[in-house]
Design an enzyme around this catalytic site. Structure first.
Site, mmCIF file in Angstrom:
data_model
loop_
_atom_site.group_PDB
_atom_site.id
_atom_site.type_symbol
_atom_site.label_atom_id
_atom_site.label_comp_id
_atom_site.label_asym_id
_atom_site.label_seq_id
_atom_site.Cartn_x
_atom_site.Cartn_y
_atom_site.Cartn_z
ATOM 1 N N GLN A 104 49.315 27.954 -8.144
ATOM 2 C CA GLN A 104 48.458 28.249 -6.995
ATOM 3 C C GLN A 104 48.925 29.540 -6.329
ATOM 4 O O GLN A 104 50.029 29.626 -5.799
ATOM 5 C CB GLN A 104 48.505 27.091 -5.992
ATOM 6 C CG GLN A 104 47.447 27.189 -4.911
ATOM 7 C CD GLN A 104 47.449 25.965 -4.014
ATOM 8 O OE1 GLN A 104 48.358 25.797 -3.201
ATOM 9 N NE2 GLN A 104 46.446 25.111 -4.159
ATOM 10 N N HIS A 167 43.959 30.226 -3.723
ATOM 11 C CA HIS A 167 43.875 29.383 -2.524
ATOM 12 C C HIS A 167 43.027 30.079 -1.464
ATOM 13 O O HIS A 167 43.421 31.072 -0.881
ATOM 14 C CB HIS A 167 45.275 29.088 -1.968
ATOM 15 C CG HIS A 167 45.335 27.826 -1.167
ATOM 16 N ND1 HIS A 167 44.355 27.446 -0.276
ATOM 17 C CD2 HIS A 167 46.263 26.819 -1.124
ATOM 18 C CE1 HIS A 167 44.674 26.287 0.286
ATOM 19 N NE2 HIS A 167 45.826 25.882 -0.226
ATOM 20 N N HIS A 170 42.320 26.177 4.172
ATOM 21 C CA HIS A 170 43.400 25.760 5.068
ATOM 22 C C HIS A 170 43.947 26.874 5.962
ATOM 23 O O HIS A 170 45.161 26.898 6.225
ATOM 24 C CB HIS A 170 44.543 25.130 4.268
ATOM 25 C CG HIS A 170 44.136 23.971 3.432
ATOM 26 N ND1 HIS A 170 44.966 23.385 2.497
ATOM 27 C CD2 HIS A 170 42.972 23.280 3.356
ATOM 28 C CE1 HIS A 170 44.328 22.407 1.900
ATOM 29 N NE2 HIS A 170 43.103 22.317 2.405
ATOM 30 N N TYR A 172 44.646 29.853 5.464
ATOM 31 C CA TYR A 172 45.406 30.930 4.855
ATOM 32 C C TYR A 172 44.536 32.183 4.863
ATOM 33 O O TYR A 172 43.339 32.129 5.163
ATOM 34 C CB TYR A 172 45.869 30.518 3.465
ATOM 35 C CG TYR A 172 46.670 29.226 3.468
ATOM 36 C CD1 TYR A 172 47.603 28.973 4.486
ATOM 37 C CD2 TYR A 172 46.492 28.253 2.498
ATOM 38 C CE1 TYR A 172 48.324 27.793 4.521
ATOM 39 C CE2 TYR A 172 47.217 27.060 2.524
ATOM 40 C CZ TYR A 172 48.130 26.831 3.540
ATOM 41 O OH TYR A 172 48.838 25.665 3.584
ATOM 42 N N CYS A 369 59.095 10.131 -0.539
ATOM 43 C CA CYS A 369 57.935 9.243 -0.528
ATOM 44 C C CYS A 369 58.393 7.836 -0.184
ATOM 45 O O CYS A 369 59.411 7.367 -0.703
ATOM 46 C CB CYS A 369 57.244 9.249 -1.895
ATOM 47 S SG CYS A 369 55.842 8.095 -2.027
ATOM 48 N N GLU A 419 62.209 -16.615 0.738
ATOM 49 C CA GLU A 419 61.407 -16.179 1.884
ATOM 50 C C GLU A 419 61.065 -17.394 2.738
ATOM 51 O O GLU A 419 60.556 -18.410 2.234
ATOM 52 C CB GLU A 419 60.131 -15.482 1.398
ATOM 53 C CG GLU A 419 59.047 -15.281 2.437
ATOM 54 C CD GLU A 419 59.508 -14.511 3.660
ATOM 55 O OE1 GLU A 419 59.095 -14.876 4.767
ATOM 56 O OE2 GLU A 419 60.305 -13.547 3.510
ATOM 57 N N LYS A 437 43.500 0.336 7.799
ATOM 58 C CA LYS A 437 44.856 0.267 7.225
ATOM 59 C C LYS A 437 44.906 -0.608 5.978
ATOM 60 O O LYS A 437 45.974 -1.075 5.583
ATOM 61 C CB LYS A 437 45.851 -0.275 8.261
ATOM 62 C CG LYS A 437 45.851 0.422 9.601
ATOM 63 C CD LYS A 437 46.289 1.864 9.497
ATOM 64 C CE LYS A 437 46.620 2.453 10.862
ATOM 65 N NZ LYS A 437 45.546 2.296 11.862
#
Length: 654
Positions: A104, A167, A170, A172, A369, A419, A437
């Site tokens: 990119q 790109h 956004h 840029y 993550c 549990e 959610k």
């Protein structure tokens, strides 16, 4: 499902991709660890190789600066020949792993301001302070950036990339020059749409000039501008894309967002934004331009991706964060191992929030993550079987406990989970009850099903005690007992109208027209959303001066969106004094106020469950014990809990 469309090949000019899954460019900040902060590292190569081995059709390497003077640290650069060898190593490794690569090409405009040593290039003057205004880019400098795109394209070709991406989104510089909401120039590069198109089209032609005829050129483009007066419409974008096609663009990567307004939320959209929010605009752009098109934005399951392709709304599908969460996403989906996929839930905790933190905190090296603690640590933190199989007791079946047993089983151990409630999943399931959610509970349900599929021994409705450790004598114990609600000392807190937040989200029936939620944290807000979705008017009372402090920037924006659309009012610096029949009495400073309340929800926080007896039993028997998640520190983030579980497994397997 077989996902025949998703895993069918597609040809872009002379480049054939084995499937329709594209991992778009995502900033990792990993380049900060290179010699000059802008180069390829071994970790970045391993990260891309893992996704290529995982079956991805096309890996797009993150934004790479084309212009040396405006190339910030922490972002890749291809603004000098010295970067070619690093990119060549990356390409060779990905190709050997069976993947294809795209680079990119990027000029970051305002976004490079994170590095105060580089130039900020903008269409218009922008005051940054009373003392300093960033001057508008000059015509001479515009031409130099066009030349920089050309030179960068030549370097990328030499480095061995299979295709390139321009790109133009956004905020840029190319997007800023194109958009009437950002470009207010009065020279030949501004004003009319024809003038505003000049710069990005010149960049495209310059890039195409240095590319082989058979190499495809992609373009990332916003489908329209949000929250920008005079910004791009879908009609504008369609017109520009037709011109871009003539200039040499082959594939459109449809995105959305800008960093000068709340629309930045659409760039790395969190769970609160609907799935596939760019798909319909992408379908229209595809239809009216006749171009190969791929939408991005919260496409995180193979079923949804397949449906988009089957409906003829796109030719390829961007599934980026889905492959942060699980590098083997494609292979698992293709093989029908859907229960084994670790699904992205759009929490933004590890990707976006860590990236933002990394720009100012040197201790944070790169993104991570929630679902995948080994992200960008694919070699150093890879799960490997130990020298022998171990019997491991896991106390507590929340998401951290589930991840622990799955990782233990995967590495050849014998995990057993206890549990005390009647189901696994814990607060992850409860979080999925709030409107928008669902991804949380979906991910938990899939993980729970995988526990069953793997034949792991599970004991529900069974509260483990220290005696269990003495009886079982496992090789290791993971204590993920979670947390318990804090009960505030408030008059009337035991009245019939009062309900604890977890009880509410667990499905307890409530009746009434008005509610007060005591506590302005994430759980309190989710309770308020849940009640408001049932038509109940809600007041949130928070004793501090801020609410939702545990949320990152983008989820705070979506929370404000929700507050503007739902019958929820937030009262800060408000301390609950008493719960009375039909109302809650509170103090705002010295002033006493009251709020109607048929329902009162306690959401003031949690404290770690008692684990000392478990730890003492383990110490007495010489058994390694690992306290993880909320049991270690409450209230905590799900990311920390899952990472705790992962690293406990790594230690057990040593």
């Amino acid at each position: 499902m077989s996902f025949e469309k998703l895993f069918s090949p597609i040809k872009l000019r002379e480049l054939e991709l084995k499937n329709r899954v594209v991992m778009s460019a995502m900033g990792t900040h990993e380049s900060s660890e290179s010699e000059d902060g802008k180069g390829v590292t071994d970790k970045l190569i391993a990260y891309h190789v893992a996704r290529a081995k995982g079956g991805c059709g096309l890996n797009t390497v993150e934004v790479s600066s084309v212009d040396a003077a405006s190339a910030p640290s922490g972002f890749l650069s291809i603004a000098d020949d010295k970067y070619i060898p690093g990119f060549r190593r990356l390409n060779d490794a990905v190709h050997e792993a069976g993947g294809k690569t795209c680079l990119q090409l990027w000029q970051g405009g305002l976004a490079v301001a994170s590095d105060q040593t580089v130039q900020i290039l903008l269409p218009d003057d922008m005051p940054l302070s009373a003392e300093y205004t960033v001057p508008a880019i000059t015509e001479e400098r515009l031409y130099s950036v066009i030349d920089a795109f050309k030179a960068a394209a030549a370097r990328a070709v030499e480095a061995g990339f299979d295709c390139l991406e321009f790109h133009c989104a956004h905020n840029y510089l190319p997007h800023s020059m194109l958009s009437g909401g950002l470009n207010h120039r009065t020279d030949d590069w501004g004003g009319s749409f024809e003038n505003r198109k000049r710069f990005p089209l010149a960049c495209i032609r310059a890039i195409r000039e240095k590319m082989p005829e058979g190499m495809p050129l992609l373009m990332r483009i916003d489908c329209h501008d949000d929250m920008l007066d005079g910004g791009l419409t879908v009609d504008d974008v369609i017109e520009f894309c037709r011109d871009a096609k003539e200039a040499g663009v082959d594939v459109l990567n449809i995105s959305r967002g800008n960093i000068v307004s709340a629309a930045t939320v659409y760039e790395v959209a969190p769970v609160d934004i609907p799935k596939g929010f760019n798909v319909e605009d992408a379908a229209r752009i595809r239809r009216e331009t006749g171009m190969i098109t791929m939408p991005c934005g919260r496409i995180n399951t193979p079923e949804f991706a397949e449906q988009i392709l089957e409906d003829g709304k796109a030719d390829l599908v961007v599934m980026a964060r889905a492959q942060l969460a699980d590098p083997d996403f494609c292979n698992k989906a293709k093989d029908g191992r859907l229960g084994e996929i670790k699904y992205c839930i759009g929490c933004n905790q590890g990707c976006y929030d860590y990236f933002v933190t990394s720009l100012s905190n040197p201790a944070v090296k790169h993104i991570t993550c929630m679902r995948n603690p080994a992200l960008l640590e694919e070699k150093a933190a890879a799960l490997k079987p130990g020298t022998k199989s171990k019997k491991v007791l896991i106390i507590g079946g929340g998401i951290a406990g589930i991840e622990a047993v799955l990782d233990l089983k995967k590495t050849g151990n014998e995990p057993v989970i206890y549990e005390k409630s009647g189901s696994l999943g814990g607060q992850f399931v409860l979080a999925g009850v709030a409107p928008g959610k669902r991804d949380f509970s979906y991910a938990a349900e899939k993980a729970v099903a995988n526990v069953a599929d793997q034949g792991i021994e599970v004991h529900l409705n069974t509260e483990a005690g220290p005696e269990l450790i003495e009886e079982m004598k496992p090789d290791a114990v993971i204590i993920s007992a979670g947390s318990v609600p804090i009960v505030p000392d408030i008059a009337g807190s035991n009245s019939e109208s009062v309900i604890e937040s977890h009880d509410l989200l667990s499905g307890r029936e409530v009746q009434g027209q008005s509610a007060v939620v005591i506590g302005g944290g994430l759980v309190g807000f989710e309770c308020a959303q849940y009640l408001a979705s049932k038509g109940i008017t809600v007041n949130i009372l928070e004793m501090k001066s801020e609410v939702l402090t545990e949320l990152g920037q983008l989820r705070q924006i979506t929370a404000n969106f929700a507050l503007s659309e739902m019958p929820i009012t937030v009262h800060k610096d408000t301390t609950c004094k008493a719960v009375e029949t039909g109302r809650v009495v509170a103090l705002q400073g010295e002033k006493e106020v009251s709020f109607e309340a048929d329902i009162v929800v306690m959401a003031v926080g949690t404290k770690s469950a008692e684990t000392a007896a478990f730890q003492d039993a383990c110490q007495k028997l010489g058994i390694p014990a690992y306290v993880i998640g909320d049991a270690k520190k409450a209230p905590g983030m799900a990311l920390d809990a899952i990472h705790d579980a992962y690293h406990a497994v790594l230690e057990i397997n040593q």
